[in-house]
Write an enzyme that holds these catalytic residues in place. Structure first.
Site, PDB file in Angstrom:
ATOM      1  N   SER A  17       0.802  -1.225   0.000  1.00  0.00           N
ATOM      2  CA  SER A  17       0.000   0.000   0.000  1.00  0.00           C
ATOM      3  C   SER A  17       0.837   1.279   0.000  1.00  0.00           C
ATOM      4  O   SER A  17       0.487   2.231  -0.695  1.00  0.00           O
ATOM      5  CB  SER A  17      -0.975  -0.011   1.180  1.00  0.00           C
ATOM      6  OG  SER A  17      -1.913  -1.042   0.990  1.00  0.00           O
ATOM      7  N   LYS A  66      -9.938  -5.419  10.364  1.00  0.00           N
ATOM      8  CA  LYS A  66     -11.051  -4.771   9.644  1.00  0.00           C
ATOM      9  C   LYS A  66     -12.345  -4.753  10.456  1.00  0.00           C
ATOM     10  O   LYS A  66     -13.130  -3.819  10.334  1.00  0.00           O
ATOM     11  CB  LYS A  66     -11.270  -5.446   8.286  1.00  0.00           C
ATOM     12  CG  LYS A  66     -10.118  -5.200   7.315  1.00  0.00           C
ATOM     13  CD  LYS A  66     -10.402  -5.790   5.962  1.00  0.00           C
ATOM     14  CE  LYS A  66      -9.161  -5.704   5.084  1.00  0.00           C
ATOM     15  NZ  LYS A  66      -9.398  -6.242   3.732  1.00  0.00           N
ATOM     16  N   ASP A 102     -13.113  -2.696  -0.569  1.00  0.00           N
ATOM     17  CA  ASP A 102     -12.662  -3.980  -1.130  1.00  0.00           C
ATOM     18  C   ASP A 102     -13.596  -4.470  -2.243  1.00  0.00           C
ATOM     19  O   ASP A 102     -13.137  -4.944  -3.282  1.00  0.00           O
ATOM     20  CB  ASP A 102     -12.594  -5.048  -0.033  1.00  0.00           C
ATOM     21  CG  ASP A 102     -11.390  -4.867   0.877  1.00  0.00           C
ATOM     22  OD1 ASP A 102     -10.351  -4.370   0.399  1.00  0.00           O
ATOM     23  OD2 ASP A 102     -11.487  -5.225   2.066  1.00  0.00           O
ATOM     24  N   GLY A 127     -16.248 -19.031  -0.032  1.00  0.00           N
ATOM     25  CA  GLY A 127     -15.806 -18.492   1.254  1.00  0.00           C
ATOM     26  C   GLY A 127     -16.935 -17.742   1.941  1.00  0.00           C
ATOM     27  O   GLY A 127     -17.871 -17.255   1.280  1.00  0.00           O
ATOM     28  N   ALA A 128     -16.848 -17.672   3.257  1.00  0.00           N
ATOM     29  CA  ALA A 128     -17.890 -16.982   4.026  1.00  0.00           C
ATOM     30  C   ALA A 128     -17.278 -16.191   5.173  1.00  0.00           C
ATOM     31  O   ALA A 128     -17.945 -15.913   6.165  1.00  0.00           O
ATOM     32  CB  ALA A 128     -18.906 -17.997   4.547  1.00  0.00           C
ATOM     33  N   GLY A 130     -14.624 -12.686   6.241  1.00  0.00           N
ATOM     34  CA  GLY A 130     -14.695 -11.248   6.006  1.00  0.00           C
ATOM     35  C   GLY A 130     -14.475 -10.879   4.553  1.00  0.00           C
ATOM     36  O   GLY A 130     -15.125  -9.974   4.031  1.00  0.00           O
ATOM     37  N   ARG A 152     -16.552 -24.180   3.025  1.00  0.00           N
ATOM     38  CA  ARG A 152     -16.180 -25.458   3.651  1.00  0.00           C
ATOM     39  C   ARG A 152     -17.112 -25.767   4.829  1.00  0.00           C
ATOM     40  O   ARG A 152     -17.552 -26.887   5.015  1.00  0.00           O
ATOM     41  CB  ARG A 152     -14.723 -25.367   4.113  1.00  0.00           C
ATOM     42  CG  ARG A 152     -14.196 -26.591   4.806  1.00  0.00           C
ATOM     43  CD  ARG A 152     -12.732 -26.417   5.138  1.00  0.00           C
ATOM     44  NE  ARG A 152     -12.493 -25.267   6.018  1.00  0.00           N
ATOM     45  CZ  ARG A 152     -11.293 -24.870   6.430  1.00  0.00           C
ATOM     46  NH1 ARG A 152     -10.215 -25.512   6.011  1.00  0.00           N
ATOM     47  NH2 ARG A 152     -11.161 -23.825   7.229  1.00  0.00           N
ATOM     48  N   MET A 218      -8.660 -13.908  -5.018  1.00  0.00           N
ATOM     49  CA  MET A 218      -8.342 -12.629  -4.369  1.00  0.00           C
ATOM     50  C   MET A 218      -6.893 -12.555  -3.896  1.00  0.00           C
ATOM     51  O   MET A 218      -6.403 -11.482  -3.568  1.00  0.00           O
ATOM     52  CB  MET A 218      -9.275 -12.398  -3.182  1.00  0.00           C
ATOM     53  CG  MET A 218     -10.682 -12.042  -3.592  1.00  0.00           C
ATOM     54  SD  MET A 218     -11.560 -11.402  -2.153  1.00  0.00           S
ATOM     55  CE  MET A 218     -13.226 -11.468  -2.757  1.00  0.00           C
TER      56      MET A 218
END
Ligand code: ATR
Length: 277
Positions: A17, A66, A102, A127-128, A130, A152, A218
């Protein structure tokens, strides 16, 4: 005096960043400095408060803070509210404003850098956690034909599906366990799990990719097991998350400075740097 910004996380040493924001500032002629700050795991709030008290104007927030940033914010954008996570803090007079860039980073990368339209497409989100939660609302805003969420641990996917059906029942159509996807095909499959970090691949059934499909991980930095799987399975396009990283930063820069940087040369420079390292 330059305006001060920073990215805060733990770990933080390898964050790209500072380089990205330095490029944006140079390109747009904005007078600012942007540093990387390591926060001890139990001192996120204190680190943010100290930076703010010292005149800091805003912070990018990365793993694992986050959610804490979400709680710390006095005001939240709609997309941060839905994401239950904040990656961009702006310090205004007496107020900490939290946003989440994001999701828009992902959708802009797909639309503007990969030139792929998501409207009317069937999307599978893996995925579940953040990372997945943060991109659901911006994906739905593009009006895909369907959004499936698989994980999963299926009950976490089912919880997200239930929650986001309240936003858009016509598009959030299902999901659950990976095995339940057998026989279905998707135009876009997005890996928002952290499986790639451990060199692992979620237990995806074969034949998931529709003709012309995009596989998007990602993660970035090297070819992931998901990207390799997607190539083997005939996905037409395979992308990593480097463009998402640059685009989410550009949106944060826009929130802070009111100027939109050109991401194309910055993404190219970063890709060359990573290839050479
Ligand atoms: P993040 O905030 O990065 O999303 P997280 O909240 O810890 O991190 O979520 C990690 C996600 O990656 C979860 O969806 C997790 O699945 P579980 O809910 O079943 O734990 C998923 N994940 C991590 N490692 C995985 C693996 N080896 N195979 C499949 N899914 C994996």
């Amino acid at each position: 005096m330059s305006d001060r910004y920073a990215v805060v996380g733990n770990p933080i040493a390898h964050s790209r960043s500072p380089l990205i924001h330095a490029e944006f500032a140079r390109q747009t002629g904005q007078n600012l400095v942007y540093e990387a700050i390591l926060a001890p795991l139990d001192r996120f709030r204190q680190v943010v408060e100290a930076f703010r008290a010292g005149g800091g104007r805003g912070m990018s927030v990365t793993v694992p803070f986050k959610q804490e940033a979400w709680h710390l914010s006095n005001e939240l954008s709609a997309r941060a509210l839905a994401a239950e996570a904040v990656n961009t803090l702006s310090f205004e007079a007496g107020v900490i404003v939290g946003d989440n860039t994001d999701g828009v980073g992902l959708t802009r990368d797909i639309a503007q850098n990969l030139h792929i339209e998501l409207t009317g497409k069937r999307i599978l989100l893996m995925g579940a956690g953040g990372a997945a939660r943060g991109v659901i609302l911006p994906l739905l805003e593009l009006r895909p034909a369907a959004l499936f969420i698989a994980n999963r641990t299926p009950h976490k996917a089912l919880e997200l599906i239930g929650q986001f059906r309240e936003y858009d029942a016509a598009r959030v159509l299902g999901g659950g366990a990976y095995a339940e996807l057998a026989g279905q095909q998707f135009d876009t499959v997005i890996n928002a799990t952290s499986a790639s970090l451990g060199g692992e691949l979620p237990a995806l059934p074969p034949h998931l990719f529709a003709h012309g499909a995009l596989a998007y991980d990602m993660m970035y930095g090297s070819e992931t097991p998901f990207m390799a799987f997607a190539r083997e399975q005939g996905a037409a396009r395979v992308a990593d998350g480097l463009g998402m990283l640059v685009e989410q930063a550009a949106e944060a820069f826009f929130i802070w400075r009111g100027v939109r940087p050109d991401t194309v040369p910055v993404l190219a420079r970063l890709r060359a740097l990573i290839a050479a390292s």
